[in-house]
Design an enzyme around this catalytic site. Structure first.
Site, short mmCIF file in Angstrom:
data_model
loop_
_atom_site.label_atom_id
_atom_site.label_comp_id
_atom_site.label_asym_id
_atom_site.label_seq_id
_atom_site.Cartn_x
_atom_site.Cartn_y
_atom_site.Cartn_z
N GLU A 166 1.75 6.25 -7.25
CA GLU A 166 0.70 7.16 -7.70
C GLU A 166 1.17 8.61 -7.64
O GLU A 166 0.86 9.41 -8.54
CB GLU A 166 -0.55 6.98 -6.84
CG GLU A 166 -1.31 5.68 -7.11
CD GLU A 166 -2.60 5.61 -6.32
OE1 GLU A 166 -2.75 6.42 -5.38
OE2 GLU A 166 -3.44 4.76 -6.64
N GLU A 226 0.83 -1.20 0.00
CA GLU A 226 0.00 0.00 0.00
C GLU A 226 0.87 1.26 0.00
O GLU A 226 0.57 2.24 -0.69
CB GLU A 226 -0.92 0.00 1.23
CG GLU A 226 -1.96 1.10 1.21
CD GLU A 226 -3.01 0.90 0.12
OE1 GLU A 226 -3.13 1.81 -0.73
OE2 GLU A 226 -3.70 -0.14 0.12
#
Length: 248
Positions: A73, A66
């Site tokens: 991103e 994560e």
């Protein structure tokens, strides 16, 4: 000339990365809460050290992917703000890595926890003396996770300094409470409590925390060992000898 980072700076920057991801990523917050619950369940199920190690590794893998997904991103958004097929591929693949890690964690949890016969045996015959090292390790991991959640949600200060709850006080009282519960010696207990009080006093005197924030930390640090060493074993003793699902 660029000054090289010290180990302390590197640790602080890395910790800031975790906290920033926790603030901005809803899924990471869910992972942290689930990690606390799973660790608590692992203690109740009285997992072996090997089982606990596998479980912690699975949890860490989910959080790690994560974090990497968040970093990727951010890089993609930095490079381009327009839609691009390759940017979509990068984000989708990173999200896929998180999915694979989450599925792996779910399978690990199912294999570790869903052995009903073994669970009945454990609840029927709880041991007279818990493994203090394993219990303390589980408790300390839970403490760190709860501190991250509490401090970030409070939106004040930094993890290592300030915040709505004193992490130093929480750790000091966590350790002192374990010593009190295990030592069974008045002098040792008194010295452990005294050291924890001195740590709490230092946080107030230096102006890093208020008395309220120190009390919150002390309460958190005391509660976790009491629950793991006293409350849960008593509950297990009460259900000992009774099959799972049996009425009271």
């Amino acid at each position: 000339m660029i000054r090289s980072k010290s180990p302390v700076d590197s640790f602080r920057f890395a910790l800031n990365g975790v906290l920033l991801s926790f603030k901005t990523q809803r899924h990471l917050r869910i992972h942290f809460v689930m990690a606390v619950l799973v660790l608590l369940a692992g203690f109740v199920w009285r997992l072996s050290r090997a089982e606990l190690l596998i479980l912690v590794s699975a949890i860490s893998l989910v959080i790690l992917t994560e974090l990497l997904n968040t970093a990727l991103e951010a890089v993609v958004d930095l490079v381009t703000t327009d839609y691009h097929p390759l940017a979509k591929v990068a984000k989708d693949v990173a999200a896929g890595a998180v999915l694979v890690a989450a599925v792996n964690a779910a399978l690990v949890g199912a294999l570790v926890f869903l052995d009903i016969e073994q669970l009945q045996q454990k609840l029927r015959y709880p041991p007279a003396q818990e493994d203090a090292v394993q219990t303390s390790a589980v408790g300390f991991l839970m403490l760190l996770l709860l501190l991250v959640i509490w401090k970030v949600k409070g939106g004040k200060g930094r993890f290592l300094q300030g915040g709505v709850v004193s992490g130093h006080s929480a750790i000091a009282f966590f350790l002192s409470t374990i010593i009190v519960l295990l030592a069974h010696h008045p002098l040792v207990a008194f010295m452990a409590i005294l050291v924890a009080l001195l740590v709490a006093q230092s946080r107030v005197e230096t102006g890093v925390h208020t008395v309220r924030e120190v009390l919150f930390g002390a309460l958190l640090g005391i509660t976790i060992p009491v629950v793991l060493y006293r409350l849960i074993p008593v509950l297990l003793q009460q259900v000992g000898g009774r099959p799972l699902g049996a009425g009271s």
